[in-house]
Design a protein around this motif. Structure first.
Motif, PDB file in Angstrom:
ATOM      1  N   ASP A  70       0.791  -1.302   0.177  1.00  0.00           N
ATOM      2  CA  ASP A  70       0.161  -0.010  -0.002  1.00  0.00           C
ATOM      3  C   ASP A  70       0.974   1.252  -0.089  1.00  0.00           C
ATOM      4  O   ASP A  70       1.978   1.304   0.197  1.00  0.00           O
ATOM      5  CB  ASP A  70      -0.899   0.035   1.040  1.00  0.00           C
ATOM      6  CG  ASP A  70      -2.134  -0.612   1.132  1.00  0.00           C
ATOM      7  OD1 ASP A  70      -2.639  -0.904   0.031  1.00  0.00           O
ATOM      8  OD2 ASP A  70      -2.987  -0.915   1.932  1.00  0.00           O
ATOM      9  N   GLY A  87      -5.686  -0.331   0.284  1.00  0.00           N
ATOM     10  CA  GLY A  87      -6.607  -1.114  -0.199  1.00  0.00           C
ATOM     11  C   GLY A  87      -7.736  -1.802   0.722  1.00  0.00           C
ATOM     12  O   GLY A  87      -7.468  -1.629   1.996  1.00  0.00           O
ATOM     13  N   VAL A 114      -6.627  -5.728  -0.694  1.00  0.00           N
ATOM     14  CA  VAL A 114      -6.023  -5.294  -2.110  1.00  0.00           C
ATOM     15  C   VAL A 114      -4.971  -4.561  -1.964  1.00  0.00           C
ATOM     16  O   VAL A 114      -5.004  -3.439  -1.159  1.00  0.00           O
ATOM     17  CB  VAL A 114      -7.487  -4.718  -2.706  1.00  0.00           C
ATOM     18  CG1 VAL A 114      -6.893  -4.216  -4.137  1.00  0.00           C
ATOM     19  CG2 VAL A 114      -8.513  -5.604  -2.884  1.00  0.00           C
ATOM     20  N   GLY A 116      -2.455  -1.708  -2.888  1.00  0.00           N
ATOM     21  CA  GLY A 116      -2.882  -0.317  -3.490  1.00  0.00           C
ATOM     22  C   GLY A 116      -1.490   0.754  -3.834  1.00  0.00           C
ATOM     23  O   GLY A 116      -1.856   1.773  -4.351  1.00  0.00           O
ATOM     24  N   TYR A 214      -4.803  -4.480 -11.978  1.00  0.00           N
ATOM     25  CA  TYR A 214      -6.074  -4.420 -11.306  1.00  0.00           C
ATOM     26  C   TYR A 214      -7.157  -5.045 -12.333  1.00  0.00           C
ATOM     27  O   TYR A 214      -8.437  -5.548 -11.693  1.00  0.00           O
ATOM     28  CB  TYR A 214      -6.468  -3.129 -10.871  1.00  0.00           C
ATOM     29  CG  TYR A 214      -5.503  -2.571  -9.911  1.00  0.00           C
ATOM     30  CD1 TYR A 214      -5.836  -3.014  -8.592  1.00  0.00           C
ATOM     31  CD2 TYR A 214      -4.749  -1.509 -10.120  1.00  0.00           C
ATOM     32  CE1 TYR A 214      -4.994  -2.549  -7.686  1.00  0.00           C
ATOM     33  CE2 TYR A 214      -3.680  -1.181  -9.165  1.00  0.00           C
ATOM     34  CZ  TYR A 214      -3.864  -1.524  -7.862  1.00  0.00           C
ATOM     35  OH  TYR A 214      -3.217  -1.174  -6.705  1.00  0.00           O
ATOM     36  N   HIS A 241     -10.984  -1.634  -6.821  1.00  0.00           N
ATOM     37  CA  HIS A 241     -10.007  -0.598  -6.078  1.00  0.00           C
ATOM     38  C   HIS A 241      -9.508   0.888  -7.101  1.00  0.00           C
ATOM     39  O   HIS A 241      -9.429   0.588  -8.026  1.00  0.00           O
ATOM     40  CB  HIS A 241      -8.802  -1.134  -6.025  1.00  0.00           C
ATOM     41  CG  HIS A 241      -7.631  -0.475  -5.187  1.00  0.00           C
ATOM     42  ND1 HIS A 241      -7.649  -0.098  -3.948  1.00  0.00           N
ATOM     43  CD2 HIS A 241      -6.538   0.349  -5.732  1.00  0.00           C
ATOM     44  CE1 HIS A 241      -6.704   0.651  -3.613  1.00  0.00           C
ATOM     45  NE2 HIS A 241      -6.021   1.085  -4.613  1.00  0.00           N
TER      46      HIS A 241
END
Length: 529
Positions: A70, A87, A114, A116, A214, A241
């Motif tokens: 992230d 995320g 997720v 990021g 993604y 996302h």
């Protein structure tokens, strides 16, 4: 405007501030810093440099961050902008799946949210980038393909990780171990480490503008591996996302404004501590004094107690950040500080693996932080990609009814926090200190060093540090005088020497001159021109 003495270096190990006018870059790893300077020399701006450094760090300092992590950023372009690249938890991850757990296990699919970071690179470049997106990846791809000599501090962290990652069993962990621990060991200092899979993945991200990660082939590889090994991420989780622009939060401290990313980050803890300290004349005590240390530690302790109780995904918080940053509330909290140490609830979050970087030019200043969280992260790497997935879900609480309770599609409490300083509406510059719960503590100490004690950026980074752990327990760096350790013990602090005290960088601007500094506790490098 506050002024910094560029000739004052009170600590024997101090480096010198690096000065320039056209641009400056600083990271915790020299090869990554050079990637940023490469972009500036090619005609790029501070955002190009920052993104290139962030990408390079996923290769040259993989013990702290990666493609599957992230990121957050603060960017000044005449006004300050905040970017939350963290995320959310998979939609398939629920509290019921975590039943009977005291906390989320940090090396497991349960810990994976997720990633990021790629979206943060993409979003920053789309708004400010001048160079082609693919060009920003060139240094990292070069390092991954040709290899690079592992730097000393990274090698130490890598070696320390052997005991945590090599014993992992299960199909989900095997690709990770084969990439980062070939021959069942960490690479040593100066050993050449390379990863063609990292290079290929970064090339795919560069060529697709980030979309492959993604919504393309890389996303499919992530999801297929999750499905095959008990993971929860889906194509919908990745496709939905996005990095979000957020309004930075701030507080005023003796004429200087300190800015942080709002919750779900923990930057608010630094602001709450500074609000408490605002009513104390710290400058009236010597920097190296029991009183100065005691006040700072106790203010941080009170701020942590609130942060760990109330900070969460902002859509789930019981109190707003305005409530927590109220000056009236700070007065109430300040009155709780006694001559002896308070005993409060434990923060209870693990040490983190994080990189902080910063870049500046005459028009832009970037404060950027990126992380896989606990060391390398979850121990799960998508085969043939070099994508080591982070373990940010361990930031969730499993306590029923807690605002930070784990739930589907939710951002966890986040430790990584970039910092920024302004005065009278003008930028002073960027700063950050890595290291999970050490981060807001490092921010407070940097601000106090700069504002209360007039230190220049390098001296502020070099100064001895303290770290609050839990209840009355604190750590002091070995460079802190024994008289201070004894005095804090008399005040009922439980003092221990040594430990991890974060690693930071800083770029400030004074009279049109950029002052760049890098952390002496890391392998870092600051360059200005």
């Amino acid at each position: 405007m506050i002024s910094f003495d560029l000739t004052d270096y009170p600590y024997p190990s101090s480096r010198r501030v690096v000065l320039g006018q056209r641009g400056a870059v600083a990271t915790s790893q020299p090869l990554a810093t050079l990637a940023g300077m490469e972009m500036l020399l090619a005609g790029g701006n501070a955002v190009d440099a920052a993104v290139a450094m962030a990408i390079a760090l996923t290769v040259v300092e993989p013990t702290s961050n990666g493609i599957g992590g992230d990121a957050f950023a603060l960017v000044w372009d005449g006004q300050l902008h905040g970017l939350n690249g963290s995320g959310r938890s998979p939609k398939a991850l629920t509290l019921e799946q975590c039943a009977n757990l005291q906390q989320i296990p940090d090396r497991s699919w349960l810990s994976v949210t997720v990633p990021g970071a790629v979206s943060a690179w993409q979003t920053l470049w789309q708004r400010w980038g001048q160079l082609p997106f693919e060009q920003l990846f060139a240094p990292a791809i070069r390092y991954a393909e040709a290899g690079y000599p592992v730097s000393p501090e990274t090698a130490i962290a890598w070696k320390r990780s052997e005991s945590r990652y090599l014993p992992l069993q299960g199909a989900e962990f095997q690709p990770f171990k084969s990439v980062f621990f070939p021959g069942d060991r960490a690479p040593s200092v100066g050993e050449i480490w390379r990863s063609p899979a990292h290079a290929a993945t970064l090339q795919a991200i560069a060529q697709s503008g980030g979309e492959s990660f993604y919504r393309g082939e890389l996303a499919a590889q992530i999801v297929d591996f999750a499905a095959a090994t008990g993971g929860y991420l889906t194509l919908a989780d990745l496709a939905h996302h996005q990095a979000d622009w957020v309004e930075p939060i701030s507080t005023h401290y003796r004429g200087v404004t300190i800015w942080e990313i709002p919750p779900n980050g923990q930057g608010i803890a630094a602001l709450m501590a500074l609000n408490i300290l605002e009513g104390i004349d710290l400058g009236g005590y010597p920097r190296e004094s029991v009183d100065s240390y005691h006040w700072q530690i106790e203010a941080m302790k009170l701020a942590f107690a609130d942060a760990y109780r109330y900070v969460a995904d902002p859509h789930h918080m019981e109190l707003s950040h305005d409530d927590l940053l109220s000056q009236r509330y700070a007065v109430d909290r300040r009155q709780l500080i006694q001559p002896t140490a308070l005993s409060l609830a434990q923060p209870g979050l693990p040490n983190g693996g994080t990189v902080y970087l910063t870049a500046a030019d005459p028009d832009l200043m970037v404060s950027f932080i990126q992380s896989n969280y606990e060391g390398f992260g979850s121990g799960i790497l998508v085969p043939e990609t070099g994508i080591a997935l982070h373990n940010r879900a361990t930031g969730f609480s499993v306590e029923a009814g807690h605002p930070n309770q784990i739930a589907p599609g939710k951002r966890p409490f986040h430790t990584i926090i970039p910092g920024f300083l302004t005065q009278d509406g003008q930028p002073l510059g960027t700063f950050g200190v890595m290291g999970a719960p050490m981060q807001p503590q490092g921010h407070v100490q940097m601000v106090v060093n700069l504002v209360d004690y007039g230190m220049n950026p390098q001296a502020a980074l070099d100064a001895p540090r303290w770290r609050f752990l839990e209840q009355n327990r604190i750590l002091l760096e070995r460079s802190v005088a024994q008289s201070i350790a004894d005095g804090l013990t008399e005040r009922q602090h439980l003092v221990r020497r040594g430990g991890f005290f974060g690693r930071g960088q800083m770029i400030l601007r004074q009279h049109g001159v950029l002052m760049a500094a890098s952390e002496p506790r890391a392998d870092g490098l600051a360059i200005a021109w």
